[in-house]
Motif scaffolding. Structure first.
Motif, PDB file in Angstrom:
ATOM      1  N   MET A   1      38.925  33.631  53.634  1.00  0.00           N
ATOM      2  CA  MET A   1      39.676  32.437  53.330  1.00  0.00           C
ATOM      3  C   MET A   1      40.767  32.780  52.322  1.00  0.00           C
ATOM      4  O   MET A   1      40.471  33.254  51.241  1.00  0.00           O
ATOM      5  N   GLU A   2      41.976  32.531  52.691  1.00  0.00           N
ATOM      6  CA  GLU A   2      43.124  32.944  51.880  1.00  0.00           C
ATOM      7  C   GLU A   2      43.199  32.282  50.511  1.00  0.00           C
ATOM      8  O   GLU A   2      43.677  32.889  49.564  1.00  0.00           O
ATOM      9  N   ASP A   3      42.724  31.036  50.391  1.00  0.00           N
ATOM     10  CA  ASP A   3      42.838  30.347  49.112  1.00  0.00           C
ATOM     11  C   ASP A   3      41.618  30.541  48.214  1.00  0.00           C
ATOM     12  O   ASP A   3      41.570  30.011  47.110  1.00  0.00           O
ATOM     13  N   CYS A   4      40.639  31.313  48.632  1.00  0.00           N
ATOM     14  CA  CYS A   4      39.427  31.561  47.842  1.00  0.00           C
ATOM     15  C   CYS A   4      39.640  32.790  46.961  1.00  0.00           C
ATOM     16  O   CYS A   4      39.860  33.901  47.460  1.00  0.00           O
ATOM     17  N   ILE A   5      39.564  32.606  45.646  1.00  0.00           N
ATOM     18  CA  ILE A   5      39.806  33.714  44.726  1.00  0.00           C
ATOM     19  C   ILE A   5      38.790  34.836  44.910  1.00  0.00           C
ATOM     20  O   ILE A   5      39.138  36.017  44.803  1.00  0.00           O
ATOM     21  N   PHE A   6      37.546  34.508  45.227  1.00  0.00           N
ATOM     22  CA  PHE A   6      36.557  35.570  45.415  1.00  0.00           C
ATOM     23  C   PHE A   6      36.837  36.351  46.696  1.00  0.00           C
ATOM     24  O   PHE A   6      36.654  37.566  46.722  1.00  0.00           O
ATOM     25  N   CYS A   7      37.287  35.684  47.746  1.00  0.00           N
ATOM     26  CA  CYS A   7      37.688  36.394  48.965  1.00  0.00           C
ATOM     27  C   CYS A   7      38.881  37.306  48.682  1.00  0.00           C
ATOM     28  O   CYS A   7      38.953  38.419  49.209  1.00  0.00           O
ATOM     29  N   GLN A   8      39.780  36.855  47.831  1.00  0.00           N
ATOM     30  CA  GLN A   8      40.932  37.682  47.455  1.00  0.00           C
ATOM     31  C   GLN A   8      40.481  38.909  46.670  1.00  0.00           C
ATOM     32  O   GLN A   8      41.021  40.003  46.854  1.00  0.00           O
ATOM     33  N   ILE A   9      39.496  38.744  45.808  1.00  0.00           N
ATOM     34  CA  ILE A   9      38.948  39.887  45.069  1.00  0.00           C
ATOM     35  C   ILE A   9      38.279  40.859  46.031  1.00  0.00           C
ATOM     36  O   ILE A   9      38.503  42.072  45.963  1.00  0.00           O
ATOM     37  N   VAL A  10      37.461  40.341  46.948  1.00  0.00           N
ATOM     38  CA  VAL A  10      36.774  41.191  47.927  1.00  0.00           C
ATOM     39  C   VAL A  10      37.779  42.002  48.736  1.00  0.00           C
ATOM     40  O   VAL A  10      37.583  43.202  48.976  1.00  0.00           O
ATOM     41  N   SER A  11      38.879  41.375  49.147  1.00  0.00           N
ATOM     42  CA  SER A  11      39.876  42.056  49.986  1.00  0.00           C
ATOM     43  C   SER A  11      40.831  42.937  49.191  1.00  0.00           C
ATOM     44  O   SER A  11      41.640  43.658  49.783  1.00  0.00           O
ATOM     45  N   GLY A  12      40.766  42.889  47.872  1.00  0.00           N
ATOM     46  CA  GLY A  12      41.659  43.689  47.044  1.00  0.00           C
ATOM     47  C   GLY A  12      43.006  43.033  46.792  1.00  0.00           C
ATOM     48  O   GLY A  12      43.887  43.630  46.180  1.00  0.00           O
ATOM     49  N   LYS A  13      43.183  41.788  47.226  1.00  0.00           N
ATOM     50  CA  LYS A  13      44.453  41.084  47.021  1.00  0.00           C
ATOM     51  C   LYS A  13      44.576  40.489  45.620  1.00  0.00           C
ATOM     52  O   LYS A  13      45.661  40.153  45.191  1.00  0.00           O
TER      53      LYS A  13
END
Length: 141
Positions: A1-13
């Motif tokens: 999910m693009e707007d989820c900060i934890f998903c962004q951390i997981v993906s390295g973004k």
């Protein structure tokens, strides 16, 4: 999910101070930490809360929590350690991606929890237990 900060951390973004990672979980420092060593343990898959976990992912998450808790104890020697996991706004969940807080604790560190024990009669406890047993028997988990 693009707007989820934890998903962004997981993906390295999004940046994070990662302390541990395996195929199912990631552990990183809480940017809004309460005490030094305050660590977030999150599942890598976007699951909003505990209700979306299967048994394997739940087990993986808690294995990482236990491992990180032992490391935090060795690294920071806190007087105690609180593991907090919240589901829904009413329970203080602010990031809707399943995670735990591993929080080193010290006397008078300012962290509080109100626990207004109601002390219901045994009959009410038994009725509540029966409702949960019925829900467990109905399955769906």
């Amino acid at each position: 999910m693009e707007d989820c900060i934890f998903c962004q951390i997981v993906s390295g973004k999004a940046p994070a101070s990662v302390v541990y990672e395996d195929e199912a979980t990631i552990a990183f420092m809480d940017i809004g930490h309460v005490n030094p060593g305050h660590t977030i343990v999150a599942v890598k898959t976007h699951v909003p809360d505990i209700f979306g976990l299967d048994g394997d992912l739940a087990a993986a998450a808690f294995r990482t929590v236990a491992r990180v808790a032992r490391a935090v104890r060795r690294a920071f020697a806190p007087e105690g350690l609180t593991v907090l996991q919240a589901n829904g706004r009413a329970s203080w969940q602010t990031v809707f991606h399943f995670h735990f807080h591993v929080l080193p604790r010290h006397t008078d560190d300012g962290v509080g929890l109100t626990w207004p024990a109601k002390r219901p009669p045994r009959e009410e406890l038994e009725a509540n237990a029966a409702r949960i047993r019925q829900a467990l028997a109905a399955g769906g988990d």
